[in-house]
Design a protein around this motif. Structure first.
Motif, PDB file in Angstrom:
ATOM      1  N   VAL A   1     -11.685  17.610 -10.295  1.00 57.24           N
ATOM      2  CA  VAL A   1     -12.103  18.538 -11.339  1.00 57.24           C
ATOM      3  C   VAL A   1     -12.673  17.753 -12.521  1.00 57.24           C
ATOM      4  O   VAL A   1     -13.681  18.145 -13.116  1.00 57.24           O
ATOM      5  CB  VAL A   1     -10.942  19.451 -11.784  1.00 57.24           C
ATOM      6  N   GLY A   2     -12.073  16.626 -12.831  1.00 58.38           N
ATOM      7  CA  GLY A   2     -12.567  15.791 -13.923  1.00 58.38           C
ATOM      8  C   GLY A   2     -13.983  15.290 -13.668  1.00 58.38           C
ATOM      9  O   GLY A   2     -14.804  15.230 -14.584  1.00 58.38           O
ATOM     10  N   THR A   3     -14.267  14.935 -12.433  1.00 53.72           N
ATOM     11  CA  THR A   3     -15.617  14.483 -12.084  1.00 53.72           C
ATOM     12  C   THR A   3     -16.615  15.626 -12.216  1.00 53.72           C
ATOM     13  O   THR A   3     -17.727  15.438 -12.698  1.00 53.72           O
ATOM     14  CB  THR A   3     -15.630  13.910 -10.652  1.00 53.72           C
ATOM     15  N   VAL A   4     -16.207  16.823 -11.805  1.00 45.54           N
ATOM     16  CA  VAL A   4     -17.083  17.991 -11.965  1.00 45.54           C
ATOM     17  C   VAL A   4     -17.372  18.218 -13.446  1.00 45.54           C
ATOM     18  O   VAL A   4     -18.518  18.438 -13.847  1.00 45.54           O
ATOM     19  CB  VAL A   4     -16.458  19.248 -11.320  1.00 45.54           C
ATOM     20  N   LYS A   5     -16.333  18.146 -14.272  1.00 41.79           N
ATOM     21  CA  LYS A   5     -16.523  18.349 -15.709  1.00 41.79           C
ATOM     22  C   LYS A   5     -17.463  17.301 -16.290  1.00 41.79           C
ATOM     23  O   LYS A   5     -18.365  17.628 -17.072  1.00 41.79           O
ATOM     24  CB  LYS A   5     -15.174  18.279 -16.437  1.00 41.79           C
ATOM     25  N   SER A   6     -17.264  16.034 -15.925  1.00 35.79           N
ATOM     26  CA  SER A   6     -18.118  14.985 -16.494  1.00 35.79           C
ATOM     27  C   SER A   6     -19.548  15.102 -15.978  1.00 35.79           C
ATOM     28  O   SER A   6     -20.499  14.911 -16.741  1.00 35.79           O
ATOM     29  CB  SER A   6     -17.543  13.593 -16.204  1.00 35.79           C
ATOM     30  N   HIS A   7     -19.738  15.450 -14.697  1.00 37.67           N
ATOM     31  CA  HIS A   7     -21.098  15.644 -14.178  1.00 37.67           C
ATOM     32  C   HIS A   7     -21.780  16.807 -14.887  1.00 37.67           C
ATOM     33  O   HIS A   7     -22.966  16.716 -15.228  1.00 37.67           O
ATOM     34  CB  HIS A   7     -21.088  15.903 -12.671  1.00 37.67           C
TER      35      HIS A   7
ATOM     36  N   PRO B   1     -28.932  14.361  -7.623  1.00 34.84           N
ATOM     37  CA  PRO B   1     -28.579  15.456  -6.726  1.00 34.84           C
ATOM     38  C   PRO B   1     -27.159  15.980  -6.952  1.00 34.84           C
ATOM     39  O   PRO B   1     -26.931  17.180  -6.874  1.00 34.84           O
ATOM     40  CB  PRO B   1     -28.725  14.843  -5.337  1.00 34.84           C
ATOM     41  N   ARG B   2     -26.230  15.115  -7.236  1.00 36.90           N
ATOM     42  CA  ARG B   2     -24.858  15.563  -7.466  1.00 36.90           C
ATOM     43  C   ARG B   2     -24.758  16.381  -8.747  1.00 36.90           C
ATOM     44  O   ARG B   2     -24.080  17.398  -8.790  1.00 36.90           O
ATOM     45  CB  ARG B   2     -23.901  14.375  -7.514  1.00 36.90           C
ATOM     46  N   GLN B   3     -25.459  15.941  -9.808  1.00 37.49           N
ATOM     47  CA  GLN B   3     -25.454  16.709 -11.052  1.00 37.49           C
ATOM     48  C   GLN B   3     -26.088  18.079 -10.823  1.00 37.49           C
ATOM     49  O   GLN B   3     -25.585  19.085 -11.308  1.00 37.49           O
ATOM     50  CB  GLN B   3     -26.214  15.968 -12.152  1.00 37.49           C
ATOM     51  N   ARG B   4     -27.197  18.109 -10.084  1.00 37.02           N
ATOM     52  CA  ARG B   4     -27.840  19.385  -9.774  1.00 37.02           C
ATOM     53  C   ARG B   4     -26.894  20.288  -9.004  1.00 37.02           C
ATOM     54  O   ARG B   4     -26.785  21.480  -9.275  1.00 37.02           O
ATOM     55  CB  ARG B   4     -29.101  19.159  -8.932  1.00 37.02           C
ATOM     56  N   ALA B   5     -26.198  19.708  -8.025  1.00 39.23           N
ATOM     57  CA  ALA B   5     -25.266  20.500  -7.218  1.00 39.23           C
ATOM     58  C   ALA B   5     -24.174  21.093  -8.106  1.00 39.23           C
ATOM     59  O   ALA B   5     -23.807  22.262  -7.951  1.00 39.23           O
ATOM     60  CB  ALA B   5     -24.653  19.635  -6.114  1.00 39.23           C
ATOM     61  N   VAL B   6     -23.649  20.307  -9.029  1.00 40.77           N
ATOM     62  CA  VAL B   6     -22.608  20.800  -9.928  1.00 40.77           C
ATOM     63  C   VAL B   6     -23.143  21.949 -10.778  1.00 40.77           C
ATOM     64  O   VAL B   6     -22.496  23.003 -10.898  1.00 40.77           O
ATOM     65  CB  VAL B   6     -22.046  19.668 -10.818  1.00 40.77           C
ATOM     66  N   LEU B   7     -24.336  21.781 -11.354  1.00 38.05           N
ATOM     67  CA  LEU B   7     -24.896  22.843 -12.193  1.00 38.05           C
ATOM     68  C   LEU B   7     -25.192  24.103 -11.390  1.00 38.05           C
ATOM     69  O   LEU B   7     -24.938  25.213 -11.857  1.00 38.05           O
ATOM     70  CB  LEU B   7     -26.168  22.367 -12.905  1.00 38.05           C
TER      71      LEU B   7
ATOM     72  N   ALA C   1     -24.987  16.266 -17.164  1.00 34.97           N
ATOM     73  CA  ALA C   1     -26.203  16.955 -16.725  1.00 34.97           C
ATOM     74  C   ALA C   1     -26.748  17.848 -17.834  1.00 34.97           C
ATOM     75  O   ALA C   1     -27.959  17.858 -18.094  1.00 34.97           O
ATOM     76  CB  ALA C   1     -25.923  17.776 -15.468  1.00 34.97           C
ATOM     77  N   LEU C   2     -25.877  18.580 -18.519  1.00 29.92           N
ATOM     78  CA  LEU C   2     -26.327  19.452 -19.608  1.00 29.92           C
ATOM     79  C   LEU C   2     -26.887  18.625 -20.763  1.00 29.92           C
ATOM     80  O   LEU C   2     -27.897  18.997 -21.370  1.00 29.92           O
ATOM     81  CB  LEU C   2     -25.189  20.358 -20.069  1.00 29.92           C
ATOM     82  N   GLU C   3     -26.253  17.503 -21.045  1.00 28.20           N
ATOM     83  CA  GLU C   3     -26.753  16.622 -22.095  1.00 28.20           C
ATOM     84  C   GLU C   3     -28.128  16.063 -21.708  1.00 28.20           C
ATOM     85  O   GLU C   3     -29.035  16.005 -22.523  1.00 28.20           O
ATOM     86  CB  GLU C   3     -25.765  15.478 -22.360  1.00 28.20           C
ATOM     87  N   ARG C   4     -28.271  15.689 -20.457  1.00 27.84           N
ATOM     88  CA  ARG C   4     -29.569  15.182 -19.975  1.00 27.84           C
ATOM     89  C   ARG C   4     -30.636  16.275 -20.075  1.00 27.84           C
ATOM     90  O   ARG C   4     -31.767  16.003 -20.484  1.00 27.84           O
ATOM     91  CB  ARG C   4     -29.436  14.700 -18.538  1.00 27.84           C
ATOM     92  N   LEU C   5     -30.279  17.502 -19.722  1.00 26.78           N
ATOM     93  CA  LEU C   5     -31.234  18.609 -19.833  1.00 26.78           C
ATOM     94  C   LEU C   5     -31.659  18.814 -21.283  1.00 26.78           C
ATOM     95  O   LEU C   5     -32.833  19.065 -21.564  1.00 26.78           O
ATOM     96  CB  LEU C   5     -30.636  19.903 -19.273  1.00 26.78           C
ATOM     97  N   ARG C   6     -30.708  18.693 -22.205  1.00 26.35           N
ATOM     98  CA  ARG C   6     -31.045  18.854 -23.623  1.00 26.35           C
ATOM     99  C   ARG C   6     -32.005  17.757 -24.085  1.00 26.35           C
ATOM    100  O   ARG C   6     -32.881  17.990 -24.922  1.00 26.35           O
ATOM    101  CB  ARG C   6     -29.780  18.816 -24.484  1.00 26.35           C
ATOM    102  N   THR C   7     -31.850  16.561 -23.524  1.00 23.66           N
ATOM    103  CA  THR C   7     -32.686  15.435 -23.907  1.00 23.66           C
ATOM    104  C   THR C   7     -34.079  15.527 -23.288  1.00 23.66           C
ATOM    105  O   THR C   7     -35.075  15.365 -23.980  1.00 23.66           O
ATOM    106  CB  THR C   7     -32.026  14.106 -23.464  1.00 23.66           C
ATOM    107  N   VAL C   8     -34.141  15.765 -21.976  1.00 24.74           N
ATOM    108  CA  VAL C   8     -35.435  15.732 -21.281  1.00 24.74           C
ATOM    109  C   VAL C   8     -36.202  17.036 -21.371  1.00 24.74           C
ATOM    110  O   VAL C   8     -37.402  17.059 -21.106  1.00 24.74           O
ATOM    111  CB  VAL C   8     -35.284  15.328 -19.793  1.00 24.74           C
ATOM    112  N   ALA C   9     -35.559  18.119 -21.728  1.00 26.92           N
ATOM    113  CA  ALA C   9     -36.241  19.417 -21.781  1.00 26.92           C
ATOM    114  C   ALA C   9     -35.807  20.215 -23.006  1.00 26.92           C
ATOM    115  O   ALA C   9     -35.207  21.278 -22.885  1.00 26.92           O
ATOM    116  CB  ALA C   9     -35.970  20.188 -20.503  1.00 26.92           C
ATOM    117  N   PRO C  10     -36.143  19.729 -24.206  1.00 24.78           N
ATOM    118  CA  PRO C  10     -35.750  20.472 -25.412  1.00 24.78           C
ATOM    119  C   PRO C  10     -36.403  21.850 -25.473  1.00 24.78           C
ATOM    120  O   PRO C  10     -35.902  22.746 -26.148  1.00 24.78           O
ATOM    121  CB  PRO C  10     -36.212  19.573 -26.558  1.00 24.78           C
ATOM    122  N   GLU C  11     -37.512  22.035 -24.738  1.00 20.87           N
ATOM    123  CA  GLU C  11     -38.178  23.341 -24.734  1.00 20.87           C
ATOM    124  C   GLU C  11     -37.290  24.430 -24.127  1.00 20.87           C
ATOM    125  O   GLU C  11     -37.492  25.607 -24.407  1.00 20.87           O
ATOM    126  CB  GLU C  11     -39.529  23.277 -24.012  1.00 20.87           C
ATOM    127  N   LEU C  12     -36.317  24.038 -23.319  1.00 23.16           N
ATOM    128  CA  LEU C  12     -35.402  25.033 -22.758  1.00 23.16           C
ATOM    129  C   LEU C  12     -34.526  25.661 -23.846  1.00 23.16           C
ATOM    130  O   LEU C  12     -34.254  26.850 -23.817  1.00 23.16           O
ATOM    131  CB  LEU C  12     -34.520  24.413 -21.667  1.00 23.16           C
TER     132      LEU C  12
END
Length: 168
Positions: A140-146, A113-119, A150-161
């Motif tokens: 700000v550092g936590t926002v950047k890392s989240h 949920p926190r990663q989703r909120a950041v995105l 999150a973007l890396e996870r999206l690339r992994t779990v949804a390459p179709e995007l």
């Protein structure tokens, strides 16, 4: 009292759709989004007089929405059910936007949920890293890392995007 109630009704009428869209992006579920918006509005209704005296109520209400979402996630004991694996190859579809939309929803559901909120704040609401950090009460550092995770996870779990983005 009557003026405060009317002001609140007017705000809800004007902003309900926008708040519902953001809540849906955060939760990935229509019913949970409705509950989140309702909990948020209940929370701000009692303080509405003070909120509007401070100026534009929208940033305050949105912050309550995001914090309610994170708080609900923390309270939840049940784990989300895993989603089926996406197909190996995405086939062209005349309703491509629907396919992409479903893929985005499924991919977002795989984030915390926190990663989703950041995105949502960074890329849907178009807030800066500093503003996102302020809204979520993070550094700000936590926002950047989240965001990065999150973007890396999206690339992994949804390459179709990535394939859908290249095909636009």
């Amino acid at each position: 009292m009557q003026q405060t109630e009317e002001s609140f009704r007017q705000y809800v009428g004007d902003r309900l759709a926008a708040l519902s869209r953001v809540a849906y992006l955060l939760t990935g579920d229509v019913h949970q989004a409705e509950d989140l918006v309702q909990a948020t509005l209940i929370r701000v209704a009692d303080r509405w007089d003070r909120i509007v005296r401070g100026g534009d109520p929208d940033p305050y209400v949105r912050r309550v929405l995001y914090t309610q979402h994170v708080s609900a996630w923390r309270r939840r004991k049940v784990h989300d059910e895993p989603y089926a694996e996406p197909p190996d190859q995405v086939t062209p579809d005349p309703s491509g936007q629907v396919v992409v939309s479903l893929a985005v929803r499924q991919a977002l559901a795989r984030l915390s949920p926190r990663q989703r909120a950041v995105l949502v704040l960074r890329y849907f609401e178009d807030h800066t890293e500093a503003r996102t950090a302020e809204i979520l009460n993070l550094s700000v550092g936590t926002v950047k890392s989240h965001a990065r995770e999150a973007l890396e996870r999206l690339r992994t779990v949804a390459p179709e995007l990535a394939a859908a983005r290249e095909g636009r």
